[in-house]
Design an enzyme around this catalytic site. Structure first.
Site, mmCIF file in Angstrom:
data_model
loop_
_atom_site.group_PDB
_atom_site.id
_atom_site.type_symbol
_atom_site.label_atom_id
_atom_site.label_comp_id
_atom_site.label_asym_id
_atom_site.label_seq_id
_atom_site.Cartn_x
_atom_site.Cartn_y
_atom_site.Cartn_z
ATOM 1 N N SER A 263 3.524 -10.938 7.096
ATOM 2 C CA SER A 263 4.065 -11.332 8.393
ATOM 3 C C SER A 263 5.173 -10.412 8.873
ATOM 4 C CB SER A 263 4.573 -12.779 8.343
ATOM 5 O OG SER A 263 5.889 -12.796 7.844
ATOM 6 N N GLY A 264 5.592 -10.645 10.112
ATOM 7 C CA GLY A 264 6.640 -9.852 10.744
ATOM 8 C C GLY A 264 8.017 -10.446 10.530
ATOM 9 N N ASP A 265 8.105 -11.553 9.811
ATOM 10 C CA ASP A 265 9.412 -12.134 9.527
ATOM 11 C C ASP A 265 9.364 -12.749 8.132
ATOM 12 O OD1 ASP A 265 12.038 -13.235 9.860
ATOM 13 O OD2 ASP A 265 11.730 -13.232 12.023
ATOM 14 N N ASP A 266 10.352 -13.585 7.785
ATOM 15 C CA ASP A 266 10.420 -14.120 6.423
ATOM 16 C C ASP A 266 9.132 -14.868 6.055
ATOM 17 O OD1 ASP A 266 13.070 -13.185 6.387
ATOM 18 O OD2 ASP A 266 13.790 -15.057 7.281
ATOM 19 N N SER A 297 6.139 -8.276 3.693
ATOM 20 C CA SER A 297 6.889 -8.368 4.940
ATOM 21 C C SER A 297 7.930 -7.238 4.974
ATOM 22 C CB SER A 297 7.571 -9.739 5.036
ATOM 23 O OG SER A 297 8.239 -9.845 6.270
#
Ligand SMILES: *[C@@H]1O[C@H](CO)[C@@H](O)[C@H](O)[C@H]1NC(C)=O
Ligand SMILES: *[C@@H]1O[C@H](CO)[C@@H](O)[C@H](O)[C@H]1NC(C)=O
Ligand SMILES: *[C@@H]1O[C@H](CO)[C@@H](O)[C@H](O)[C@H]1NC(C)=O
Ligand SMILES: *[C@@H]1O[C@H](CO)[C@@H](O)[C@H](O)[C@H]1NC(C)=O
Ligand SMILES: *[C@@H]1O[C@H](CO)[C@@H](O)[C@H](O)[C@H]1NC(C)=O
Length: 481
Positions: A263-266, A297
């Site tokens: 993903s693009g975040d946590d 990530s």
């Protein structure tokens, strides 16, 4: 004589014919039985769940069309409306068969299961009118993207008990690129929707699904308890904005197991409200166990605690965690004005490969809900335990920054071997305003975490008891269509 013989011959031929026909008939009928059997197998299915349901219907029975073009929001609403009558009669299941089911946001009910066939795809509508706007979360005081309200999540539920979203690895596709563009162009009037959000709910199972391209966070249980998230694959571009994987937020007794997240975040972000709103609401996240998580990530953390932690975070246990090409392993994020606490955090058996930081603690994260936060509301960070870990190709071992006059205490790191990248930073550790110990850690830790010697290699605690959620046994449910 000859005649007799002939008739005998005739009889013999007859008999052979009869045997042959009989054989054919049995062969044919067994074939029919076989195909009937395989049909039966094809149209029944089994899975493990917190509860099985007495009633099951298909979205097709309510006018659903899985062609990827027809909007099914009304079909989902009317199916779920119909099923609401069975809440006290053994509960109900809505089955989504193979197909592409375009839909806007819809709401779940209690004693209910949403089941996605392995070839079923829920396609999130890109028409904003299909996403009703609701009030901001009370523990946040505002939306995360904008000050106003927020678009309801694709699959939403509030004040429910006993609710399951599962499938044979069916897919929920958020078609998020549209939302990411709106976000980047600052055109959003309200905060972006999530894929699954359950509020004020108890007994939740989210399992065996693939979630793609969420507009923002993927799975958000909030003000809820007794939650299982298991066997979930989450995929979003590594540069997509705020596509957090799983965010337990002011929740109690949660198990996250066997998840794979890019993903693009946590990948997992543990939260409990924001500044003065979260302090006032005062609803912590506690008793959380995370097992067998794999995270990719490159611009965020494997497991983040905060930054919204104003209601407190306590008793988080993570084990058998794998991070690959991820910015940081475990990250604690907080700020002056947050108040609250992050305490009794335990992590063991974590493997990391290609990381910027293995460990990162930030006391100056900033990012306030508004200017009314209390500058005297200092977060308490205490009893943080990391043990039995290996990391390779790491740029910085750790960056641990507390708050002046508010040191973060009881930090324990033991049996951790970090191999630095060829182009690693000169100083592997930077530490300020922290207190704690280390044992059997390489490269050599900062002076604020004195080495206790190899005899203390088991110094950092990990609880040996189980959380109540581990005691919950799933039932085997089977259905035929
Ligand atoms: C998930 O799927 C596996 C089979 O792939 C099945 O054994 C299991 O019961 C399912 N688990 C849940 C929690 O739905
Ligand atoms: C849901 O529960 C919360 C907390 O108990 C309550 O404040 C709220 O009014 C309830 N909402 C609905 C829609 O019933
Ligand atoms: C579920 O589907 C995803 C996407 O196709 C795949 O990567 C994953 O391995 C599947 N999971 C299981 C348990 O089959
Ligand atoms: C090591 O990390 C660097 C980034 O710091 C990356 O470019 C490189 O591919 C990694 N090497 C290996 C062997 O994974
Ligand atoms: C240290 O950690 C490794 C995993 O990285 C584990 O295999 C080993 O048993 C641990 N050693 C001790 C003494 O606990």
């Amino acid at each position: 004589m000859e005649l007799l013989w002939k008739s005998h011959m005739n009889m013999k031929i007859h008999a052979i014919k009869l045997v042959y026909i009989l054989l054919l008939v049995t062969l044919m009928s067994s074939k029919v039985a076989e195909s009937r059997k395989s049909k039966m197998i094809r149209s029944s299915f089994e899975y493990n769940a917190i509860n099985c349901r007495a009633h099951s219907v298909s979205i097709k029975d309510f006018g659903g069309v899985g062609d990827g073009k027809t909007l099914n929001t009304k079909a989902f609403e009317s199916a779920i409306n119909h099923l609401n009558q069975y809440g006290s009669e053994g509960g109900s299941q809505l089955y989504v068969p193979a197909g592409k089911w375009l839909t806007g946001s819809f709401s779940l009910i209690s004693h209910f299961t949403l089941y996605l066939n392995k070839d079923a795809v829920l396609l999130a509508s890109q028409d904003m009118n299909e996403w009703p706007v609701i009030k901001p979360l009370p523990s946040y005081g505002r939306g995360r993207d904008t000050a106003g309200g927020r678009y309801t999540s694709l699959i939403f539920g509030t004040n429910l008990t006993d609710v399951i979203v599962t499938g044979d690895n069916g897919t929920i596709d958020g078609q998020g690129s549209f939302w990411w563009q709106q976000f980047h162009m600052k055109k959003l009037k309200y905060t972006r929707p999530y894929l699954i959000e359950l509020m004020f709910s108890d007994s939740i199972q989210i399992s065996n699904l693939t979630l793609l391209n969420s507009p923002s966070w993927n799975i958000h249980p909030v003000y809820s308890s007794n939650i299982i998230v298991k066997g979930i694959t989450i995929i979003a571009p590594v540069r997509s904005p705020n596509t957090d994987g799983i965010n337990p937020d002011s929740c109690t007794n949660i198990k996250i197991e066997d998840c794979y997240i890019v993903s693009g975040d946590d990948c997992v972000a543990v939260k409990s409200g924001w500044d003065e709103y979260g302090i006032k609401f005062g609803w912590p996240t506690k008793q959380l166990v995370i097992r067998r998580l794999t995270c990719i990530s490159p611009y965020s953390a494997t497991i983040a605690l905060g930054s919204e932690m104003s209601g407190g975070i306590q008793d988080v246990r993570a084990e058998d965690i794998t991070a690959v090409h991820t910015e940081s392993g475990i990250r604690i994020k907080t700020a002056v004005g947050r108040g609250g606490y992050v305490k009794d955090i335990y992590v063991q058996r974590m493997t990391m490969h290609t990381m910027k930081w293995a460990f990162w603690i930030t006391g100056n994260y900033g990012s306030h809900a508004d200017k009314n936060y209390d500058p005297n509301a200092l977060p308490e960070i205490r009893n943080i335990n990391y043990r039995d870990m290996k990391a390779e190709n790491v740029s910085m071992a750790a960056r641990l920054e507390g708050i002046s006059n508010d040191p973060f205490t009881g930090i324990c790191i033991s049996n951790v071997t970090i191999s630095m990248a060829a182009k690693a930073k000169k100083q592997p550790w930077t530490c300020n305003d922290i207190e704690g110990i280390t044992s059997g850690v390489s490269p050599k830790p900062c002076g604020l975490l004195p080495d206790q010697g190899i005899k203390k290699i088991k110094a950092c605690h990990f609880p040996s008891d189980y959380l109540p959620i581990d005691m919950l046994e799933l039932q085997k449910c089977s259905y035929s269509l």
